[in-house]
Enzyme design. Structure first.
Site, PDB file in Angstrom:
ATOM      1  N   ARG A 149     -15.851  37.088  17.420  1.00 38.42           N
ATOM      2  CA  ARG A 149     -16.649  36.953  16.153  1.00 38.42           C
ATOM      3  C   ARG A 149     -17.609  38.246  15.841  1.00 38.42           C
ATOM      4  O   ARG A 149     -17.974  38.299  14.800  1.00 38.42           O
ATOM      5  CB  ARG A 149     -17.835  35.939  16.642  1.00 38.42           C
ATOM      6  N   ARG A 194       1.588  31.087  21.756  1.00 34.92           N
ATOM      7  CA  ARG A 194       2.683  30.887  20.723  1.00 34.92           C
ATOM      8  C   ARG A 194       4.174  31.361  21.295  1.00 34.92           C
ATOM      9  O   ARG A 194       5.092  30.675  21.098  1.00 34.92           O
ATOM     10  CB  ARG A 194       2.495  31.359  19.342  1.00 34.92           C
ATOM     11  N   ARG A 236     -21.620  52.430  19.527  1.00 36.07           N
ATOM     12  CA  ARG A 236     -22.732  51.684  18.722  1.00 36.07           C
ATOM     13  C   ARG A 236     -22.505  50.211  18.880  1.00 36.07           C
ATOM     14  O   ARG A 236     -23.424  49.414  19.038  1.00 36.07           O
ATOM     15  CB  ARG A 236     -22.761  52.397  17.334  1.00 36.07           C
ATOM     16  N   ARG A 255     -25.646  39.903  23.767  1.00 33.42           N
ATOM     17  CA  ARG A 255     -24.836  39.304  24.786  1.00 33.42           C
ATOM     18  C   ARG A 255     -25.424  39.221  26.282  1.00 33.42           C
ATOM     19  O   ARG A 255     -25.005  38.370  27.077  1.00 33.42           O
ATOM     20  CB  ARG A 255     -23.425  39.362  24.635  1.00 33.42           C
TER      21      ARG A 255
END
Length: 200
Positions: A88, A101, A178, A187
């Site tokens: 994200r 896959r 950064r 987090r």
């Protein structure tokens, strides 16, 4: 005889970091005063004490120079739930993840949440009685179903649809300093999923 490791250990390996990162940080910060390539050689000649003092000063200034320093990590044995959160982050990052896959995931390892684990050392609440047995049985059933689909000729890319979110995976992750700093602020918060905190 499928005996996965329900408590896999993740491994984070630093694969690469920008060479001469300290000098580059200082040089890119100082370019606003002296725009010359020879300035890099001057910074390299500074004594360590001067470099450390400059870095200390830079902690409280604009962080644009931090974007010139990049890190590449290999993160192994984490859940896809974790990597769904990791990807994200979109600015100053790049990812390369193990493919379900193309890789046969038969006998997969998986991550067990702290409220399911019987050896619950990270959460103050007691694990839910019997949850571990149910969780492991479901994972075993998923593995059997996945194998059955493959044995019936179903391509891996279609069979992977039954695989769980907490299946273990590997991912290569690149971030500049950064971005890494900004991610850490978010987090390492106690509200973040425990696996993300542990990896960080």
């Amino acid at each position: 005889n499928w005996m996965p490791n329900p408590y896999p250990c993740f491994i984070v390996t630093l694969l690469s970091v920008t060479p001469d990162a300290m000098d580059l940080l200082i040089f890119t910060k100082n370019t606003r005063l002296s725009m010359s390539a020879k300035g890099m050689e001057e910074v390299k000649a500074w004594p360590l004490e001067k470099k450390l003092a400059e870095l200390e000063y830079m902690l409280g200034t604009i962080q644009s120079s931090w974007e010139f320093v990049e890190y590449v990590f290999m993160i192994e044995g984490v859940s896809r739930a974790f990597t769904h959160q990791l990807v994200r982050h979109r600015v100053g990052v790049a990812f390369a993840q193990q493919s379900q896959r193309a890789v046969d995931m038969t006998g997969f390892d998986y991550v067990t949440g702290p409220n399911i684990e019987q050896s619950n050392s990270f959460d103050q609440r007691a694990p839910i009685v019997g949850a571990q047995e149910i969780y492991d049985a479901v994972m075993e059933e998923i593995n059997r179903g996945y194998q059955a689909l493959i044995q019936h000729g179903v391509p891996l890319q279609d069979a992977r649809g039954v695989l769980p979110t907490n299946i273990c995976t590997n991912i290569v992750f690149k971030a500049n300093l950064r971005t890494l700093h900004d991610m850490a602020l978010k987090r390492l918060c106690v509200k973040t999923q425990g696996e993300f905190q542990d990896v960080f």
